[in-house]
Design an enzyme around this catalytic site. Structure first.
Site, PDB file in Angstrom:
ATOM      1  N   LYS A  59       0.899  -1.178   0.000  1.00 14.78           N
ATOM      2  CA  LYS A  59       0.000   0.000   0.000  1.00 14.78           C
ATOM      3  C   LYS A  59       0.923   1.209   0.000  1.00 14.78           C
ATOM      4  O   LYS A  59       1.620   1.472   0.972  1.00 14.78           O
ATOM      5  CB  LYS A  59      -0.868  -0.017   1.262  1.00 14.78           C
ATOM      6  CG  LYS A  59      -2.213   0.690   1.128  1.00 14.78           C
ATOM      7  CD  LYS A  59      -2.140   2.189   0.924  1.00 14.78           C
ATOM      8  CE  LYS A  59      -2.051   2.958   2.218  1.00 14.78           C
ATOM      9  NZ  LYS A  59      -1.791   4.397   1.969  1.00 14.78           N
ATOM     10  N   GLY A  92       5.463   4.050   9.598  1.00 17.76           N
ATOM     11  CA  GLY A  92       4.624   5.238   9.716  1.00 17.76           C
ATOM     12  C   GLY A  92       4.626   5.747  11.147  1.00 17.76           C
ATOM     13  O   GLY A  92       5.544   5.461  11.929  1.00 17.76           O
ATOM     14  N   VAL A 124      -0.658   5.542  14.207  1.00 17.77           N
ATOM     15  CA  VAL A 124      -1.238   4.529  13.321  1.00 17.77           C
ATOM     16  C   VAL A 124      -0.640   3.149  13.629  1.00 17.77           C
ATOM     17  O   VAL A 124      -1.340   2.130  13.557  1.00 17.77           O
ATOM     18  CB  VAL A 124      -1.052   4.917  11.834  1.00 17.77           C
ATOM     19  CG1 VAL A 124      -1.576   3.823  10.922  1.00 17.77           C
ATOM     20  CG2 VAL A 124      -1.760   6.236  11.540  1.00 17.77           C
ATOM     21  N   GLU A 174       7.782  -0.025  12.217  1.00 23.06           N
ATOM     22  CA  GLU A 174       8.897   0.934  12.153  1.00 23.06           C
ATOM     23  C   GLU A 174       8.269   2.305  12.322  1.00 23.06           C
ATOM     24  O   GLU A 174       7.695   2.841  11.378  1.00 23.06           O
ATOM     25  CB  GLU A 174       9.597   0.830  10.796  1.00 23.06           C
ATOM     26  CG  GLU A 174      10.116  -0.558  10.459  1.00 23.06           C
ATOM     27  CD  GLU A 174      11.446  -0.833  11.113  1.00 23.06           C
ATOM     28  OE1 GLU A 174      12.214   0.118  11.307  1.00 23.06           O
ATOM     29  OE2 GLU A 174      11.710  -1.989  11.449  1.00 23.06           O
ATOM     30  N   CYS A 195      12.427   9.658  10.137  1.00 23.90           N
ATOM     31  CA  CYS A 195      12.158   9.100  11.464  1.00 23.90           C
ATOM     32  C   CYS A 195      13.379   9.307  12.347  1.00 23.90           C
ATOM     33  O   CYS A 195      13.285   9.440  13.562  1.00 23.90           O
ATOM     34  CB  CYS A 195      11.818   7.625  11.352  1.00 23.90           C
ATOM     35  SG  CYS A 195      13.060   6.699  10.442  1.00 23.90           S
ATOM     36  N   GLU A 198       6.211  14.068  17.924  1.00 21.36           N
ATOM     37  CA  GLU A 198       7.016  14.103  16.700  1.00 21.36           C
ATOM     38  C   GLU A 198       6.377  15.077  15.722  1.00 21.36           C
ATOM     39  O   GLU A 198       5.199  14.957  15.391  1.00 21.36           O
ATOM     40  CB  GLU A 198       7.069  12.702  16.086  1.00 21.36           C
ATOM     41  CG  GLU A 198       8.057  12.599  14.955  1.00 21.36           C
ATOM     42  CD  GLU A 198       7.937  11.300  14.181  1.00 21.36           C
ATOM     43  OE1 GLU A 198       6.827  10.755  14.078  1.00 21.36           O
ATOM     44  OE2 GLU A 198       8.969  10.835  13.676  1.00 21.36           O
TER      45      GLU A 198
HETATM   46  P1  NAD Z   1       1.134   7.791   8.916  1.00 15.84           P
HETATM   47  O1  NAD Z   1       1.179   6.848  10.046  1.00 15.84           O
HETATM   48  O2  NAD Z   1       0.102   8.830   8.901  1.00 15.84           O
HETATM   49  O3  NAD Z   1       0.970   6.978   7.528  1.00 15.84           O
HETATM   50  C1  NAD Z   1       1.848   5.956   7.165  1.00 15.84           C
HETATM   51  C2  NAD Z   1       1.125   4.982   6.247  1.00 15.84           C
HETATM   52  O4  NAD Z   1       0.082   4.363   6.982  1.00 15.84           O
HETATM   53  C3  NAD Z   1       0.483   5.637   5.026  1.00 15.84           C
HETATM   54  O5  NAD Z   1       0.637   4.791   3.912  1.00 15.84           O
HETATM   55  C4  NAD Z   1      -0.986   5.716   5.436  1.00 15.84           C
HETATM   56  O6  NAD Z   1      -1.879   5.721   4.344  1.00 15.84           O
HETATM   57  C5  NAD Z   1      -1.146   4.440   6.253  1.00 15.84           C
HETATM   58  N1  NAD Z   1      -2.258   4.452   7.210  1.00 15.84           N
HETATM   59  C6  NAD Z   1      -2.833   5.503   7.819  1.00 15.84           C
HETATM   60  N2  NAD Z   1      -3.855   5.090   8.616  1.00 15.84           N
HETATM   61  C7  NAD Z   1      -3.904   3.747   8.525  1.00 15.84           C
HETATM   62  C8  NAD Z   1      -4.709   2.750   9.123  1.00 15.84           C
HETATM   63  N3  NAD Z   1      -5.698   3.060   9.969  1.00 15.84           N
HETATM   64  N4  NAD Z   1      -4.463   1.456   8.824  1.00 15.84           N
HETATM   65  C9  NAD Z   1      -3.458   1.121   7.982  1.00 15.84           C
HETATM   66  N5  NAD Z   1      -2.667   2.027   7.370  1.00 15.84           N
HETATM   67  C10 NAD Z   1      -2.880   3.330   7.640  1.00 15.84           C
HETATM   68  O7  NAD Z   1       2.587   8.406   8.814  1.00 15.84           O
HETATM   69  P2  NAD Z   1       3.121   9.577   7.878  1.00 15.84           P
HETATM   70  O8  NAD Z   1       2.818  10.866   8.511  1.00 15.84           O
HETATM   71  O9  NAD Z   1       2.689   9.331   6.489  1.00 15.84           O
HETATM   72  O10 NAD Z   1       4.677   9.274   7.949  1.00 15.84           O
HETATM   73  C11 NAD Z   1       5.497   9.822   8.906  1.00 15.84           C
HETATM   74  C12 NAD Z   1       5.742   8.864  10.050  1.00 15.84           C
HETATM   75  O11 NAD Z   1       6.456   7.718   9.591  1.00 15.84           O
HETATM   76  C13 NAD Z   1       6.613   9.480  11.119  1.00 15.84           C
HETATM   77  O12 NAD Z   1       6.114   9.132  12.375  1.00 15.84           O
HETATM   78  C14 NAD Z   1       7.965   8.843  10.885  1.00 15.84           C
HETATM   79  O13 NAD Z   1       8.817   8.841  11.996  1.00 15.84           O
HETATM   80  C15 NAD Z   1       7.557   7.465  10.471  1.00 15.84           C
HETATM   81  N6  NAD Z   1       8.639   6.771   9.778  1.00 15.84           N
HETATM   82  C16 NAD Z   1       9.299   5.776  10.436  1.00 15.84           C
HETATM   83  C17 NAD Z   1      10.382   5.128   9.840  1.00 15.84           C
HETATM   84  C18 NAD Z   1      11.145   4.042  10.567  1.00 15.84           C
HETATM   85  O14 NAD Z   1      11.870   3.305   9.906  1.00 15.84           O
HETATM   86  N7  NAD Z   1      11.024   3.910  11.879  1.00 15.84           N
HETATM   87  C19 NAD Z   1      10.788   5.510   8.555  1.00 15.84           C
HETATM   88  C20 NAD Z   1      10.087   6.526   7.905  1.00 15.84           C
HETATM   89  C21 NAD Z   1       9.014   7.160   8.522  1.00 15.84           C
END
Ligand code: NAD
Length: 490
Positions: free
Chosen positions: A179, A232, A236, A254, A288, A387
């Protein structure tokens, strides 16, 4: 292909075919550098996700029946083609994220390295040989695919995020449903295009675009998805953990970070400022592993702050190679940061640099925020555990090393950490005592490599590590096999 030749509506990839969402829904994808429409994208729902999972399930047994070496060979072909078409992929990344062409090219190079690493793992899909307390019993472990892997990713480094999950999932013999992040569908699409052109069997890799609740949640809940790997936010991630946990699916999370960079009284301040700027502001702070808590010893605080503010003022923000960083990914993200800064000021924070949207004529239609340094924020202020995912660094003052370690660990997150010191004893103590999945000395809070395990303590994850060989544990099941032989039967 050049960006202008991208489909006007980015389709899903299901069973080797490019398909619109079943109900024809689409959403608009903007270019964050200009605010203008870049393309439309399929807006998938539960029906599309079910089709994609069914396709992955149908194709997976034949893919798993290929030897791991053969799977690795096909994935190496994908990696080689990615390298040949690196600029094309990078152009899509730049257009979708607003980052500069050079930065997008570098990110794509990182994704290719990761692909090469996991292609090689096809030849090293090792198990272990085990001893036994029973005579004439010979035992070993082997890795088996889980089945269908549901992969959900963020938009910040789109091609790296795709590679991070797709390559280990595939080399382990799983069928995949990815996705894409709603802000970066085109990058996932062009990746799937290349993989199919290279000869990945249809249905082994499926890509669905759409929003989290509409397309992500059904993937997590689908009973045929054996492993869910999610990158993400922590918010979430909790929902994903609950939904996957209910049906006892494997889940790798992650999640976010609130990463500290400590500046000691014996630090090389020039180097500390350089790494603070890179860690807090590069990629517009959308990492992240970005540093957002800068913890500085009292005795060098003013000197460090003044240098940091001076260098921050010299940064150039924009989408070109001459710029230090670009826009944030969307307007919602920009507004959330501005609101957080304003509310912190209401609680006594002082803006030492930046703090506002960049709204001159060159930037006003894009999603640009000035690199921001805040100070006078209490250690227990909510900002310490929230964050922001943008170019915002908060300075904290500490008396000494013990107070610095306490400040680092007094946090819900635990993804990465860094310390700047010339004292090796201090550095070693720091690396041992901080609660973080990655700790760097005299460098930034980011900088993981394809073969390094990466993941967080606390609410930064659920204990899994990707990539590195540790990712193979996420995407495979371990089977223990024993043979008991009869030596008299020869
Ligand atoms: P987000 O959690 O809003 O979205 C991430 C993904 O999850 C998107 O594809 C989104 O469509 C999907 N999503 C949202 N709601 C969902 C649900 N209810 N069920 C399933 N999927 C769902 O995050 P964002 O704002 O897009 O990304 C930033 C975040 O990602 C930050 O917190 C960052 O630290 C984290 N991140 C972590 C790493 C790591 O390796 N630890 C790497 C990159 C980003």
């Amino acid at each position: 292909m050049v960006v202008e030749q991208l489909p006007r509506e980015i389709p899903n990839w299901i069973g080797g075919k490019q398909l619109s969402a079943a109900d024809g829904k689409v959403f608009e994808k903007l270019n964050p550098a200009t605010g203008a429409r870049m393309c439309m994208s399929a807006q998938s729902g539960v029906g599309d996700v079910r089709e994609a999972v069914a396709a992955a399930k149908r194709s997976q047994p034949a893919w798993a029946a290929c030897s791991p070496v053969e799977r690795g060979r096909i994935l190496l072909d994908v990696a080689i083609t990615m390298r040949r078409r690196q600029k094309e992929i990078a152009d899509v990344v730049a257009e979708e994220t607003g980052k500069s062409p050079g930065e997008a090219l570098g990110e794509t190079g990182g994704a290719i390295q990761l692909a090469e690493f996991f292609a090689g793992e096809g030849m090293r899909m090792y198990g272990r040989t085990l001893t036994s307390g029973t005579p004439h019993k010979y035992a070993m472990t082997v890795r088996c695919p889980v089945g269908v892997a549901g992969l959900i990713i963020a938009a910040n480094t789109p091609i790296a995020n795709v590679a991070w999950k797709v390559f280990p999932a595939l080399v382990c013999g799983n069928g995949v449903v990815l996705k894409s992040a709603e802000d970066t569908p085109a990058t996932a699409w062009i990746f799937a295009l290349i993989a199919h052109e290279v000869g990945l069997p249809p249905g082994v890799l499926n890509v669905v675009h759409g929003y989290g609740e509409e397309a992500g949640a059904p993937l997590v809940e689908h009973e045929d998805v054996g492993v869910v790997s999610f990158t993400g936010s922590t918010r979430v991630g909790r929902l994903v953990a609950v939904a996957a946990g209910k049906r006892l699916a494997k889940v790798s999370l992650e999640l976010g970070g609130k990463n500290p960079l400590v500046v000691c009284d014996d630090a090389d301040l020039e180097n500390a400022v350089r790494w603070t700027i890179l860690s807090s502001f590069s990629n517009a702070g959308q990492r992240c592993a970005a540093s957002s808590r800068i913890i500085v010893f009292d005795s060098v605080y003013e000197k460090f702050r003044d240098l940091l503010v001076e260098r921050t003022g010299e940064l150039k923000v924009g989408p070109s190679d001459g710029d230090d960083f670009g826009p944030v990914i969307n307007e919602r993200q920009l507004s959330a940061m501005l609101e957080a800064i304003e509310s912190a000021e209401g609680r006594g924070a002082r803006v030492a640099a930046g703090g506002s949207r960049i709204d001159d004529s060159a930037h006003s239609s894009g999603f640009y925020i000035a690199p921001t340094v805040l100070e006078n924020v209490a250690q227990d202020d909510e900002l310490g555990n929230r964050e922001l995912f943008g170019p915002i660094a908060v300075l904290y003052r500490v008396k000494d090393f013990a107070e610095a370690v306490d400040a680092v660990n007094d946090n819900d997150y635990g993804l990465t950490a860094a310390i700047h010191t010339k004292n090796v004893d201090r550095a070693v103590q720091f690396t041992r005592h901080v609660r973080a999945g990655a700790v760097n000395v005299n460098a930034g809070t980011y900088g993981s490599e394809p073969h390094y395990p990466f993941g967080g303590f606390g609410v930064s994850g659920n204990g899994s590590r990707e990539p590195g060989v540790e990712a193979l544990d996420v995407y495979s099941e371990t089977k223990t096999i024993s043979f008991t032989v009869d030596p008299g039967n020869i």
